[in-house]
Design an enzyme around this catalytic site. Structure first.
Site, PDB file in Angstrom:
ATOM      1  N   CYS A  13       0.823  -1.209   0.000  1.00  0.00           N
ATOM      2  CA  CYS A  13       0.000   0.000   0.000  1.00  0.00           C
ATOM      3  C   CYS A  13       0.859   1.262   0.000  1.00  0.00           C
ATOM      4  CB  CYS A  13      -0.941   0.001   1.194  1.00  0.00           C
ATOM      5  SG  CYS A  13      -0.138  -0.288   2.778  1.00  0.00           S
ATOM      6  N   HIS A 118      -1.509   0.495   6.761  1.00  0.00           N
ATOM      7  CA  HIS A 118      -2.160   0.880   5.511  1.00  0.00           C
ATOM      8  C   HIS A 118      -1.918   2.361   5.217  1.00  0.00           C
ATOM      9  CE1 HIS A 118      -4.880   0.889   2.185  1.00  0.00           C
ATOM     10  NE2 HIS A 118      -5.676   1.785   2.745  1.00  0.00           N
ATOM     11  N   ASN A 133      -7.749   5.874  -2.382  1.00  0.00           N
ATOM     12  CA  ASN A 133      -7.450   4.690  -1.569  1.00  0.00           C
ATOM     13  C   ASN A 133      -7.374   3.461  -2.478  1.00  0.00           C
ATOM     14  OD1 ASN A 133      -7.301   2.650   0.354  1.00  0.00           O
ATOM     15  ND2 ASN A 133      -8.742   3.653   1.733  1.00  0.00           N
TER      16      ASN A 133
END
Length: 361
Positions: A13, A118, A133
């Site tokens: 991520c 994350h 995202n």
């Protein structure tokens, strides 16, 4: 319009966050790993300044890297060093230094948000804000009035928010959105949410099909047509059987009524003749329809033979009624042939009387 949103792959991520921020494939896992190893080496050198034989240094060497791991996670130090290549700097959004500046979030250009392992980017493209995202199926549009509330909500959930300071590289999406604005009718779903919804729909559909199969096990036009045809054929056969049974019952009923009528008309005024009609009636009641037809056929064949020999039977000499047919044997027992003939004559007479009565009505 094209907005680069790299979807989540493993735990990379941090890589997706950087490339979504810069709107291009600028960093690879290998490049970020190299930055992480460089940071680990710098930390090791600093720890060695206290002595390579110290307990702190030996403990540091035994601990895993704090800048990356095997899952693909990278620390904020790695992200910060990667952005320095582009002349970009990260400032903690809720730090006292930044809060004293009193800058409205809509006047910034981008934010990087982190919760546990994350990372994701919130960036302004053109004149609109987007949540990039990597866990979403696509970019999520954020209005100017909702941006401050969105960032405050992330802080309540435990996110660390960093303001990206500096000039971001040019991108096609930013150029297009300077001229036009987009509208989003529905928020993009999470990557796993659509798969779970599709699975639930399939389960519901399967349950519905099972319920329909229980209630309608023979669904289909061809099957219905064949069942209807078989049903009509069964009805026709059943009707034929009922008609045959009704015919046989009518024959028995006519013979029984004719015998009862004959006995009542012939023997009601004279008991001296003493003809055993009760036994005759019970005898005819016990005979089956097949037996009656057989005896009637035998009788007709015998009458035909007599007529060929020149003998004229009594039934042709004079129309015998129930009274004169039984009167031929006033004092003795009647043979089966005479009883059959008398029954036939009385049946004919009963039918004629019923027809005459119906015609008068």
């Amino acid at each position: 319009m094209y907005i680069e949103v790299l979807k989540q792959e493993g735990s990379l991520c941090a890589q997706h966050c950087l490339n979504n921020l810069l709107q291009g494939e600028y960093f690879s896992p290998v490049e970020l790993s190299s930055i992480a190893q460089q940071l680990d080496e710098e930390e090791r050198i600093r720890m060695a300044e206290g002595g390579v034989s110290s307990e702190e240094y030996r403990t540091f060497l035994q601990q895993p890297s704090g800048n990356m791991d095997d899952s693909g996670y990278f620390s904020i130090q790695v992200i910060s060093n990667a952005l320095k290549v582009w002349g970009l700097e990260l400032i903690l959004f809720n730090s006292p230094e930044y809060q004293r500046l009193g800058i409205d979030p809509i006047n910034e250009r981008s934010f990087i948000c982190n919760y546990k392992e994350h990372w994701f980017t919130v960036r302004k493209l053109g004149k609109q804000w987007f949540n990039l995202n990597s866990l979403l199926m696509g970019p999520e549009l954020i209005s100017d009035t909702y941006l401050a509330l969105f960032l405050a909500q992330l802080q309540q959930e435990g996110y660390s928010i960093f303001v990206v300071k500096g000039d971001l590289p040019d991108c096609e999406a930013d150029q297009l959105l300077q001229m036009i604005q987009v509208q989003q009718m529905q928020r993009p779903k999470l990557i796993g949410e659509e798969t779970a919804q599709s699975r639930d729909e399939r389960v519901q559909k399967t349950d519905l099909e099972q319920a329909l199969d229980v209630n309608h096990p023979f669904d289909g036009t061809g099957m219905l047509d064949e069942d209807e045809e078989n049903f009509q054929r069964a009805l026709a056969l059943s009707k034929q059987e009922i008609d045959m049974e009704d015919e046989e019952a009518d024959l028995r009923r006519a013979i029984q009524l004719s015998m009862q009528g004959g006995h009542q008309s012939e023997f009601s005024d004279s008991a001296s003749q003493n003809i055993p009609h009760s036994s005759g009636t019970s005898q005819f009641e016990s005979l089956s329809s097949e037996e009656l037809r057989r005896r009637r056929q035998t009788y007709f064949e015998k009458q035909q033979q007599q007529s060929q020999q020149g003998q004229t039977p009594d039934i042709h000499d004079k129309p015998a009624t129930s009274s004169n047919a039984l009167g031929t044997d006033p004092g003795g027992d009647m043979s089966e042939e005479d009883m059959l003939q008398a029954a036939m004559n009385m049946s004919l007479e009963t039918v004629r009387n019923c027809l005459n009565t119906e015609e008068k009505k």
